[in-house]
Design a protein around this motif. Structure first.
Motif, PDB file in Angstrom:
ATOM      1  N   LYS A 110     -79.077  38.818-112.807  1.00  0.00           N
ATOM      2  CA  LYS A 110     -79.348  38.626-111.299  1.00  0.00           C
ATOM      3  C   LYS A 110     -78.006  39.049-110.625  1.00  0.00           C
ATOM      4  O   LYS A 110     -77.072  38.918-111.086  1.00  0.00           O
ATOM      5  CB  LYS A 110     -79.282  36.963-110.966  1.00  0.00           C
ATOM      6  CG  LYS A 110     -80.627  36.401-111.716  1.00  0.00           C
ATOM      7  CD  LYS A 110     -80.729  34.721-111.536  1.00  0.00           C
ATOM      8  CE  LYS A 110     -81.783  34.227-112.299  1.00  0.00           C
ATOM      9  NZ  LYS A 110     -81.709  32.518-111.902  1.00  0.00           N
ATOM     10  N   GLY A 111     -78.501  39.630-109.299  1.00  0.00           N
ATOM     11  CA  GLY A 111     -77.188  40.046-108.593  1.00  0.00           C
ATOM     12  C   GLY A 111     -76.298  39.129-108.216  1.00  0.00           C
ATOM     13  O   GLY A 111     -75.160  39.680-108.023  1.00  0.00           O
ATOM     14  N   GLU A 112     -76.644  38.017-108.085  1.00  0.00           N
ATOM     15  CA  GLU A 112     -75.414  37.142-107.727  1.00  0.00           C
ATOM     16  C   GLU A 112     -74.317  36.953-108.795  1.00  0.00           C
ATOM     17  O   GLU A 112     -73.580  36.244-108.685  1.00  0.00           O
ATOM     18  CB  GLU A 112     -76.065  35.656-107.280  1.00  0.00           C
ATOM     19  CG  GLU A 112     -76.890  34.947-108.328  1.00  0.00           C
ATOM     20  CD  GLU A 112     -78.554  35.260-108.144  1.00  0.00           C
ATOM     21  OE1 GLU A 112     -79.212  34.313-108.368  1.00  0.00           O
ATOM     22  OE2 GLU A 112     -78.866  36.376-107.667  1.00  0.00           O
ATOM     23  N   ASP A 113     -74.695  37.533-109.987  1.00  0.00           N
ATOM     24  CA  ASP A 113     -73.859  37.094-110.943  1.00  0.00           C
ATOM     25  C   ASP A 113     -72.829  38.583-111.201  1.00  0.00           C
ATOM     26  O   ASP A 113     -72.295  38.819-112.371  1.00  0.00           O
ATOM     27  CB  ASP A 113     -74.561  37.120-112.438  1.00  0.00           C
ATOM     28  CG  ASP A 113     -75.222  35.866-112.778  1.00  0.00           C
ATOM     29  OD1 ASP A 113     -74.440  34.850-112.233  1.00  0.00           O
ATOM     30  OD2 ASP A 113     -76.248  35.803-113.155  1.00  0.00           O
ATOM     31  N   ALA A 114     -72.842  39.368-110.216  1.00  0.00           N
ATOM     32  CA  ALA A 114     -72.229  40.701-110.183  1.00  0.00           C
ATOM     33  C   ALA A 114     -70.641  40.438-110.195  1.00  0.00           C
ATOM     34  O   ALA A 114     -70.119  39.564-109.511  1.00  0.00           O
ATOM     35  CB  ALA A 114     -72.768  41.688-109.314  1.00  0.00           C
ATOM     36  N   ALA A 147     -73.387  36.247-121.331  1.00  0.00           N
ATOM     37  CA  ALA A 147     -74.051  34.967-121.011  1.00  0.00           C
ATOM     38  C   ALA A 147     -73.256  33.803-120.770  1.00  0.00           C
ATOM     39  O   ALA A 147     -73.149  33.156-119.626  1.00  0.00           O
ATOM     40  CB  ALA A 147     -75.095  34.615-122.115  1.00  0.00           C
ATOM     41  N   ASP A 148     -72.222  33.632-121.252  1.00  0.00           N
ATOM     42  CA  ASP A 148     -71.164  32.614-121.048  1.00  0.00           C
ATOM     43  C   ASP A 148     -70.319  32.798-119.987  1.00  0.00           C
ATOM     44  O   ASP A 148     -70.278  31.884-119.225  1.00  0.00           O
ATOM     45  CB  ASP A 148     -70.457  32.266-122.347  1.00  0.00           C
ATOM     46  CG  ASP A 148     -69.755  30.895-122.622  1.00  0.00           C
ATOM     47  OD1 ASP A 148     -70.576  29.758-122.759  1.00  0.00           O
ATOM     48  OD2 ASP A 148     -68.666  30.667-122.156  1.00  0.00           O
ATOM     49  N   VAL A 149     -69.968  33.977-119.889  1.00  0.00           N
ATOM     50  CA  VAL A 149     -69.057  34.325-118.736  1.00  0.00           C
ATOM     51  C   VAL A 149     -69.941  34.231-117.235  1.00  0.00           C
ATOM     52  O   VAL A 149     -69.527  33.626-116.532  1.00  0.00           O
ATOM     53  CB  VAL A 149     -68.503  35.931-118.752  1.00  0.00           C
ATOM     54  CG1 VAL A 149     -68.031  36.260-117.455  1.00  0.00           C
ATOM     55  CG2 VAL A 149     -67.646  35.954-119.962  1.00  0.00           C
ATOM     56  N   ARG A 150     -71.094  34.626-117.381  1.00  0.00           N
ATOM     57  CA  ARG A 150     -72.043  34.672-116.039  1.00  0.00           C
ATOM     58  C   ARG A 150     -72.242  33.247-115.818  1.00  0.00           C
ATOM     59  O   ARG A 150     -71.938  32.741-114.808  1.00  0.00           O
ATOM     60  CB  ARG A 150     -73.326  35.176-116.508  1.00  0.00           C
ATOM     61  CG  ARG A 150     -73.252  36.718-116.411  1.00  0.00           C
ATOM     62  CD  ARG A 150     -74.791  37.440-116.776  1.00  0.00           C
ATOM     63  NE  ARG A 150     -74.872  38.793-116.634  1.00  0.00           N
ATOM     64  CZ  ARG A 150     -75.698  39.576-117.072  1.00  0.00           C
ATOM     65  NH1 ARG A 150     -76.771  38.963-117.424  1.00  0.00           N
ATOM     66  NH2 ARG A 150     -75.692  40.823-116.845  1.00  0.00           N
TER      67      ARG A 150
END
Length: 382
Positions: free
Chosen positions: A124-128, A371-374
């Motif tokens: 998702k863009g909000e995870d950039a 995945a964990d970082v996001r």
């Protein structure tokens, strides 16, 4: 304050010299059994040397690395090399990724796309993130080493200064191995701007040795981790003893012999990838293993990386100040960190134990790490 664009451009004479050294390399006679108990087996390493000499294509790798914007700047008298890849997403969060030993900035190159452009990689863009990947002082193109005293805290101050020069007022930090120590230190020296700390492997090691009565209060998983700390101290501490006391003596052999440099690093990749019984080139591709070794070889940084990595202080020392910055850890199967002890020095808000993966998380388990970082930084972006 100057930031200068940088490109890797290895002279052909350097590559020709490497080819000659690999062709003329004198390998030792195998010790009885020729297995990993005494170090890297001659039978295995000779095959990797042949691959390096006949199939590995540095020019292709060099072109791929140069697709990422790279720069150098001088901080505290030291040249610092770094990648800086900005996201097209307006609300992207700046994130510093810090490698360790015997790693390099190349550990993270496959994560840069998913971090900066999550939509193109199923996210998702909000995870950039805007991604900054520095080379530790004395490592890779952050050489030659300019002075002594490059402790974890001094490196952390350099990273804070780097982010200021790049114009970032809020940012996160992530790392493993030495990067797992530098990242929390950045939060201690720049706590007003660091929004979150993420580490793989854990932000600190459990105290060692533990009294029997305290050991009995731990879970079986935690007891296993403490036991493996003891095994490490008995069986694998030798490289730290050498690198922290005689890095210059070691450097002569490693800087002069590409096979020596390869063997020194491959010994650790075998010990620290998971599962240990699987050969490292069956877990991480030969090209990636050799590219990491090439960074050490081409920059002649065996001595300075050892000097900076382990001459700055012991593994266990006085308790560190808790920065108060939210901290997350993903602890893979090889790792030995124990949450209750980490909480004595860090504000742990997320702790993930994983039953697979090893020390080189970005190379071994990039999807789990990503995945964990996001998920963690969603909680602290603000």
């Amino acid at each position: 304050m100057t930031i200068t664009p940088f490109r890797i451009d290895v002279p052909q004479t350097t590559l020709d010299d490497l080819q000659r050294r690999l062709t003329d390399a004198r390998l030792p006679a195998p010790l009885p059994g020729d297995d990993w108990d005494t170090g890297v087996p001659v039978s295995w390493l000779s095959e990797l040397v042949d691959y390096w000499r006949t199939e590995y294509d540095w020019r292709k790798v060099e072109q791929q690395l140069n697709e990422f914007p790279q720069y150098t700047t001088e901080i505290d008298g030291q040249q610092i090399h770094f990648l800086h890849v900005r996201s097209a997403e307006a609300d992207a969060l700046p994130l510093v990724l810090t490698h360790g030993w015997p790693g390099s900035f190349v550990e993270f190159v496959d994560l840069i796309g998913p971090l900066t452009d999550p939509v193109a990689h199923g996210g998702k863009g909000e995870d950039a993130f805007h991604v900054v990947v520095p080379s530790l002082p004395g490592f890779g193109y952050s050489t030659p080493i300019s002075s002594n005293g490059w402790t974890i805290e001094r490196t952390a101050r350099a990273w804070a200064e780097l982010m200021s020069r790049l114009g970032y007022q809020r940012y996160g930090v992530q790392g493993g191995d030495l990067g797992g120590a530098v990242s929390p230190a950045v939060a201690r020296v720049d706590r007003d701007r660091v929004v979150g700390v993420h580490v793989n492997g854990g932000p600190s090691l459990p105290p060692y040795p533990l009294p029997d009565e305290e050991l009995a209060t731990l879970t079986p998983l935690e007891q296993d981790r403490v036991a493996r700390v003891g095994e490490f101290m008995q069986e694998q501490f030798g490289y730290i003893a050498i690198q922290s006391t005689r890095p210059q003596a070691l450097a002569y052999g490693l800087v002069d012999s590409p096979v020596g440099q390869l063997a020194w690093i491959m010994d650790k990749f075998r010990e620290w990838t998971y599962p240990r019984t699987t050969l490292p080139d069956q877990i991480i591709s030969r090209d990636k293993l050799l590219t990491n070794v090439m960074i050490y070889w081409l920059t002649g940084s065996a001595g300075s990386s050892a000097y900076v990595g382990y001459a700055g202080g012991g593994t266990w020392g006085p308790k560190l100040e808790n920065s108060g910055v939210p901290t997350a850890a993903i602890v893979f199967a090889h790792d030995v960190s124990v949450r209750r002890y980490a909480e004595e020095e860090h504000t742990i808000v997320r702790w993930t134990d994983v039953d697979q993966g090893g020390h080189f998380a970005a190379l071994e388990e990039p999807e789990l790490l990503l995945a964990d970082v996001r998920e963690f930084f969603r909680t602290v972006r603000g």
